[in-house]
Enzyme design. Structure first.
Site, PDB file in Angstrom:
ATOM      1  CB  SER A 247      30.859  11.974  80.105  1.00  0.00           C
ATOM      2  OG  SER A 247      31.434  12.926  80.967  1.00  0.00           O
ATOM      3  CE  LYS A 294      34.641  22.074  81.606  1.00  0.00           C
ATOM      4  NZ  LYS A 294      34.488  22.025  83.061  1.00  0.00           N
ATOM      5  CG  LEU A 441      35.467  20.636  92.442  1.00  0.00           C
ATOM      6  CD1 LEU A 441      34.816  20.792  93.798  1.00  0.00           C
ATOM      7  CD2 LEU A 441      35.828  21.992  91.901  1.00  0.00           C
ATOM      8  N   GLY A 464      34.733  14.195  94.705  1.00  0.00           N
ATOM      9  CA  GLY A 464      34.524  14.822  93.402  1.00  0.00           C
ATOM     10  C   GLY A 464      33.573  14.076  92.487  1.00  0.00           C
TER      11      GLY A 464
END
Ligand code: ATR
Length: 492
Positions: A247, A294, A441, A464
Site C-alpha cells: 500500500s 478488520k 483476489l 487480484g
C-alpha cells in the site's frame, strides 16, 4: 571538516556503511550520495587490513562522515580487545570525522579530548537489542556528558505501547537520536521528526547494519523523507505483520503526483486501542486496516459507514471532525474492475464465489448488491451455508463443484495459491467452460494456478492486483478528498 547541523525539524538521513573494504563502501557512497546527508563508517565491519586506512575515509567520502566502531556487545561485527578498539578510534579521529559515536558507558577522556580538539561532534549511544528498558527516560537524560553531545537510544520495541514510550522520551531533551529497531520500531525510521529524532539511519548494501534498516531510495522516494513538512498529513496501514504491504507504494506516489504534503507509512499494530493512542500522539489522520484487525475495527468503532456492516469488516479508518469513522472499500475495490469489464451486465449475472471467509463475504455482499445471482462454494460446506443464508443466495460444498451449472462469473476468494504456496488450486474439480469471467483476489503471484487454468480454458480473467489498486484508490479519496491521479495509475 564538514559539520552537521542537527535539528528535529529537518532530520538527517545517515547511510550506514557495512562493507568489508573502504573501496566497496566508497562505491556505495557514490551511488547514494545525492540521497543522504551523511555516512556512517561502521569500522567494525571492515577487514583487518583496512583498519589502518580508516582515517583517510572522510576525505574520500566527500560527505560529512560519522565514525562508529561498535562493540560486539552492542551489536558490533568484530570481536576485538577494548584497548585495541580505542587505539583504532583514536588514530582514525585524525582523519577529520564530522561525528564519532561513543557508547554510554565508555570512559575515554583521551578520545573525548581529541574529538573536541578536532571539532568532531560526539553521539553518545546506548543500545538494547532485547527490548525497551524500563529506565529509558532516565538513561537518555543522563547520556550526554558534555554540552553539544547528541544522545542516541537504539532499542527494540515489541509493541505499540513500547513505541509510545519512545515517542515520549524523544521529546524530553532538545536534541536526540531515537531509533526503534525491528518491525515495531519502523515508524521511527520513516518518521524521525515525529519521534523528535534528529537522525535516521539506513543501509544500501547487502548487509543491513541493524534490524529494520531501509534503503535510501525507499526512504526518500516512497516515504518522502525530506520531501514533506513536519506537519504533513499522516496516513498509515496497520496490521500484524504489515511491513510486506504494497500500500505505501500505491498511496505515496499518488500524494507525490498531486503535490500533497502527505505521507503513508506501515505501522505494526498489536492492540487497536494502543493504535488509537499512537494516532492521537502522532497526528495520524487515516489508516488502511489489514489482517488481523478488520473485524475488530468494525465492532469497536461507534461510527461506521454502511459498507462496514455489509462487509462485516472495516478496512479504512478516517479521522473526521466527530472522531474516527470506519469504512470498507473492499467491496468498491472488488466491484470497480468487474463493472468496467461487464458494463451493466452484472445485474442478473450468475456468479460462483469460491470461499466463505472474510474476503468472500465482501465479494458476496458486492455481487448481491449489484443484483447478481450468487452461489457460494467452500471446502467446509457449513461455512458456505452460513454465508449464503446471510445474503439469501445459493451454496454448495466443494465435493459438488463438478456438478454445478454454468456461471458467467467465477470469483476465487480463498487464500489458496497465494505466495509462497503457489502450486495449490482451491477447487481442482471445477472445470471452466471458457465463457466465464474469472476473477482472482490473490495478487501475489500475479497468475495463480487457478487463474492460469481459467486462461488456458479461454476465460476472460481479472487478477487480484486490480482489486488491491481499486480498494486503495477508494481509500485515497476518503483520505484526501481527491481522485487518485490517472498518470500514476498507469505506472504502478
Ligand atoms: P480471508 O479473510 O482471507 O477470507 P479466512 O476467513 O480465513 O480468510 O477464509 C479463508 C478461506 O480460504 C475459507 O473459505 C477457507 O475454507 P474453509 O472455510 O474450508 O477453511 C479457504 N481455504 C483455506 N485453505 C484452504 C484449502 N487448503 N483448500 C480449500 N479452501 C481453503
Amino acid at each position: 571538516m564538514r559539520s552537521v547541523n542537527y535539528s528535529a525539524d529537518e532530520p538527517k538521513l545517515c547511510l550506514s556503511l557495512t562493507e568489508a573494504t573502504l573501496r566497496e563502501n566508497l562505491a556505495i557512497v557514490e551511488r547514494e550520495r545525492r540521497r543522504v546527508d551523511l555516512v556512517e563508517l561502521r569500522a567494525d565491519f571492515l577487514d583487518e587490513a583496512e583498519l589502518a586506512e580508516v582515517s583517510a575515509f572522510p576525505r574520500l567520502s566527500g560527505l560529512p562522515t560519522l565514525l562508529t566502531f561498535r562493540r560486539e556487545s552492542d551489536g558490533g561485527a568484530r570481536a576485538i580487545g577494548e584497548g585495541e578498539r580505542r587505539g583504532l578510534l583514536d588514530r582514525a579521529l585524525d582523519g577529520g570525522f564530522s561525528v564519532v559515536d561513543l557508547e554510554e558507558d565508555l570512559e575515554a577522556p583521551e578520545l573525548e579530548r581529541k574529538a573536541a580538539e578536532q571539532g568532531t561532534m560526539v553521539v553518545r549511544s546506548m543500545h538494547d537489542f532485547g527490548g525497551v528498558p524500563g529506565d529509558l527516560s532516565r538513561r537518555l537524560a543522563a547520556l550526554a556528558r558534555r554540552p553539544g553531545e547528541i544522545p542516541k537510544v537504539a532499542v527494540m520495541p515489541h509493541s505499540v505501547s513500547d513505541l509510545l514510550r519512545l515517542l515520549e522520551v524523544g521529546g524530553q531533551v532538545p536534541r536526540a537520536i531515537v531509533v526503534g529497531m525491528g518491525e515495531w520500531g519502523f515508524p521511527t525510521r520513516v518518521l524521525p521528526g515525529r519521534f523528535h529524532s534528529v537522525q535516521s539511519y539506513c543501509s544500501a548494501g547487502e548487509v543491513k547494519a541493524a534490524p529494520g534498516h531501509v534503503d535510501p531510495k525507499t526512504l526518500r522516494e516512497t516515504y518522502r523523507l525530506g520531501e514533506t513538512s513536519a506537519t504533513a498529513k499522516l496516513f498509515c496501514v496497520i496490521g500484524n505483520p504489515v511491513l510486506h504491504s504494497r500500500s505505501p507504494w500505491i498511496h505515496n506516489p499518488g500524494y507525490r503526483a498531486l503535490g500533497l504534503d502527505a505521507v503513508y507509512v506501515p505501522v505494526q499494530v498489536d492492540r487497536l486501542a494502543d493504535f488509537f493512542m499512537l494516532a492521537e500522539r502522532l497526528g495520524i489522520e487515516g489508516a488502511s486496516v489489514t489482517v488481523p484487525h478488520k473485524e475488530e475495527a468494525a465492532s469497536l468503532l461507534a461510527e461506521t459507514d454502511a459498507s462496514v456492516t455489509q462487509a462485516g469488516a472495516c478496512n479504512t479508518l478516517v479521522r473526521e471532525s466527530g472522531g474516527w469513522r470506519g469504512y470498507n472499500t473492499d467491496i468498491e475495490g472488488f466491484l470497480a474492475p468487474l463493472r468496467a469489464r461487464l458494463r451493466g451486465a452484472l445485474a442478473g449475472a450468475r456468479a460462483l464465489v469460491v470461499g466463505a471467509g472474510g474476503a468472500a463475504r465482501s465479494v458476496v455482499a458486492g455481487l448481491v448488491a449489484e443484483g447478481a445471482r450468487v452461489t457460494v462454494v467452500n471446502r467446509t460446506g457449513p461455512r458456505a451455508r452460513v454465508l449464503a443464508e446471510q445474503f439469501d443466495c445459493g451454496w454448495a460444498p466443494a465435493e459438488e463443484a463438478a456438478a454445478l451449472p454454468a456461471f458467467d462469473i467465477v470469483v476465487q476468494a480463498t487464500s489458496v495459491g497465494m505466495s509462497p504456496n503457489e502450486d495449490a488450486d482451491p477447487l481442482p474439480s471445477l472445470s471452466f467452460r471458457g465463457t466465464e469471467l474469472v476473477y482472482e483476489l490473490i495478487y501475489a503471484p500475479r497468475r495463480t494456478l487457478f487463474l492460469a487454468r481459467a486462461e488456458r480454458a479461454g476465460c476472460g480473467v481479472i487478477g487480484g492486483r486490480e482489486m488491491l489498486l481499486h480498494q486503495a484508490y477508494a481509500q485515497f479519496r476518503l483520505f484526501t478528498g481527491r481522485d487518485y491521479p490517472a498518470e500514476v495509475r498507469e505506472d504502478f
